[in-house]
Design an enzyme around this catalytic site. Structure first.
Site, PDB file in Angstrom:
ATOM      1  N   SER A  19       0.831  -1.348  -0.375  1.00  0.00           N
ATOM      2  CA  SER A  19       0.095  -0.129  -0.208  1.00  0.00           C
ATOM      3  C   SER A  19       1.062   1.132  -0.244  1.00  0.00           C
ATOM      4  O   SER A  19       0.358   2.013  -0.176  1.00  0.00           O
ATOM      5  CB  SER A  19      -0.173   0.133   1.102  1.00  0.00           C
ATOM      6  OG  SER A  19       0.306   0.002   2.356  1.00  0.00           O
ATOM      7  N   LYS A  20       1.779   1.162   0.322  1.00  0.00           N
ATOM      8  CA  LYS A  20       2.763   2.092   0.918  1.00  0.00           C
ATOM      9  C   LYS A  20       2.959   2.886  -1.071  1.00  0.00           C
ATOM     10  O   LYS A  20       3.712   3.860  -0.862  1.00  0.00           O
ATOM     11  CB  LYS A  20       4.564   1.711   1.340  1.00  0.00           C
ATOM     12  CG  LYS A  20       4.024   1.835   2.438  1.00  0.00           C
ATOM     13  CD  LYS A  20       3.488   2.619   3.688  1.00  0.00           C
ATOM     14  CE  LYS A  20       3.587   2.190   4.734  1.00  0.00           C
ATOM     15  NZ  LYS A  20       2.708   3.231   5.697  1.00  0.00           N
ATOM     16  N   ASP A  21       3.102   2.051  -1.819  1.00  0.00           N
ATOM     17  CA  ASP A  21       3.441   2.666  -3.396  1.00  0.00           C
ATOM     18  C   ASP A  21       2.137   3.751  -3.573  1.00  0.00           C
ATOM     19  O   ASP A  21       2.609   4.673  -4.236  1.00  0.00           O
ATOM     20  CB  ASP A  21       3.097   2.025  -4.099  1.00  0.00           C
ATOM     21  CG  ASP A  21       4.058   0.873  -5.042  1.00  0.00           C
ATOM     22  OD1 ASP A  21       4.719   0.951  -4.017  1.00  0.00           O
ATOM     23  OD2 ASP A  21       3.670   0.220  -5.454  1.00  0.00           O
ATOM     24  N   THR A  71       7.578   1.131   2.724  1.00  0.00           N
ATOM     25  CA  THR A  71       7.673   2.457   1.619  1.00  0.00           C
ATOM     26  C   THR A  71       9.512   3.358   1.194  1.00  0.00           C
ATOM     27  O   THR A  71       9.023   3.714   0.242  1.00  0.00           O
ATOM     28  CB  THR A  71       7.715   3.706   3.464  1.00  0.00           C
ATOM     29  OG1 THR A  71       6.193   3.552   3.807  1.00  0.00           O
ATOM     30  CG2 THR A  71       7.322   5.027   2.616  1.00  0.00           C
TER      31      THR A  71
END
Length: 346
Positions: A47-49, A79
């Site tokens: 999800s850090k994209d 991240t």
């Protein structure tokens, strides 16, 4: 830019629009319909994209970043990988301060993506000069033309998910979501997603997942920082020994604490029951569901969305390693046999 024939200009065009997948087996004994938002479908496998691309592009629009500059960040691994990936495409140098709690797999991936990595001791206070927070600040001061993302205290962390993850889930559930369950580390994912969903329907219940050894749950309930809550734990990217301003506690209804051991076994159970190879924090999020389900939290008509933040490949030396699980004391007579699925033919 996405073309009609599904050819993309670069990997950044693939960020977001991850699938929502029904969980058919692992939660079948509980009331309700359970869906996983599987963020490992992002090109950087987490999800850090979303925040890496959003924060960097906002910095570009404001003239803070120019080609050839250096991006600095503190990270438990995901991240950092996303920032390194975006930096490659956009032409920036990448320097990362990483917690020693991060798996060897994550650290190797960061190096492979061209980042310069500083591994900092995990179990020191946030204001210790050796902590990854302080090391990143020092590097930012020393490196000319650098930008410090500072995800833990960056409101854009929340905005990225408010503008992407929240709307995606609302659309995918046709507005029928009743519960959101998500782990809270920096707090950006749960805060931004929850803010959007509650604007659409204030009755959506938002449940955060915290680790034993973290201060987040107690702070949410009392608004007091209690350092006596802090002790070492193993889950990466979950909980904190400080209070991130990227967490909007007002949009979170409650927190559930989970253990290192149960979260590790639940991550393995997700793979074996649903065929989804997900990370340690996904196991933690699912473990919270199991605990809530046992307490009768859900009704038959409920639609519960659980965010699975990253991919299991980043934990091959941890939760998916029998050796590591044994070293942690996570195998006992009940579950040790299930781990021994390899037979060597001589």
């Amino acid at each position: 830019m996405k073309h009609k024939n599904q050819v993309f200009d670069n990997v950044l065009d693939l960020i977001g629009h991850t699938p929502l997948i029904k969980l058919n087996k692992i939660a079948s004994k509980f009331k309700g319909n359970f869906y996983a938002k599987v963020e490992s479908f992002n090109p950087g496998h987490s999800s850090k994209d979303r925040i890496a691309l959003y924060i960097i592009e906002q910095a570009e629009k404001k003239g803070i970043l120019s080609p050839g500059d250096t991006i600095i960040e503190t990270t438990s691994g995901n991240t950092g990988f996303s920032i390194a990936m975006v930096s490659i495409i956009k032409g920036y140098d990448c320097v990362l301060a990483v917690s020693s709690k991060s798996s060897a797999d994550k650290i190797d991936m960061l190096k492979t993506m061209g980042a310069k990595v500083y591994v900092c001791p995990a179990h020191v206070s946030a204001d210790d000069p050796r902590s990854y927070y302080q090391v990143a600040k020092r590097l930012h001061e020393e490196i000319k033309g650098s930008v410090y993302i500072n995800q833990y205290f960056n409101e854009l962390n929340i905005d990225a998910h408010y503008k992407s993850t929240g709307p995606e889930i609302w659309k995918q559930t046709e507005g029928k979501i009743t519960h959101l369950v998500a782990c809270s580390g920096t707090g950006g994912t749960i805060s931004g997603t929850a803010k959007y969903l509650k604007e659409q329907n204030p009755n959506v219940k938002v449940i955060g997942v915290d680790a034993f050894g973290s201060v987040i749950k107690k702070y949410h309930e009392t608004r007091e920082f209690d350092e006596k809550e802090i002790y070492p734990y193993r889950i990466e990217g979950l909980g904190k020994n400080l209070i991130p301003t990227a967490t909007n506690f007002d949009v979170i209804d409650e927190f559930v604490k989970v253990t290192d051991e149960e979260s590790a076994h639940t991550a393995r159970l997700i793979a074996k029951s649903e065929g989804m190879f997900v990370g340690y924090t996904s196991g933690a999020a699912m473990q919270a569901i199991m605990q809530l389900g046992e307490l009768g939290e859900f009704k038959e008509s409920d639609n519960i969305v659980i965010i699975f933040p990253d991919h299991g490949s980043r934990y091959m030396s941890k939760v998916y390693s029998d050796k590591w699980m044994n070293e942690q004391g996570f195998f006992d007579s009940k579950n040790e046999a299930a781990a021994q699925n390899i037979q060597y033919i001589k």
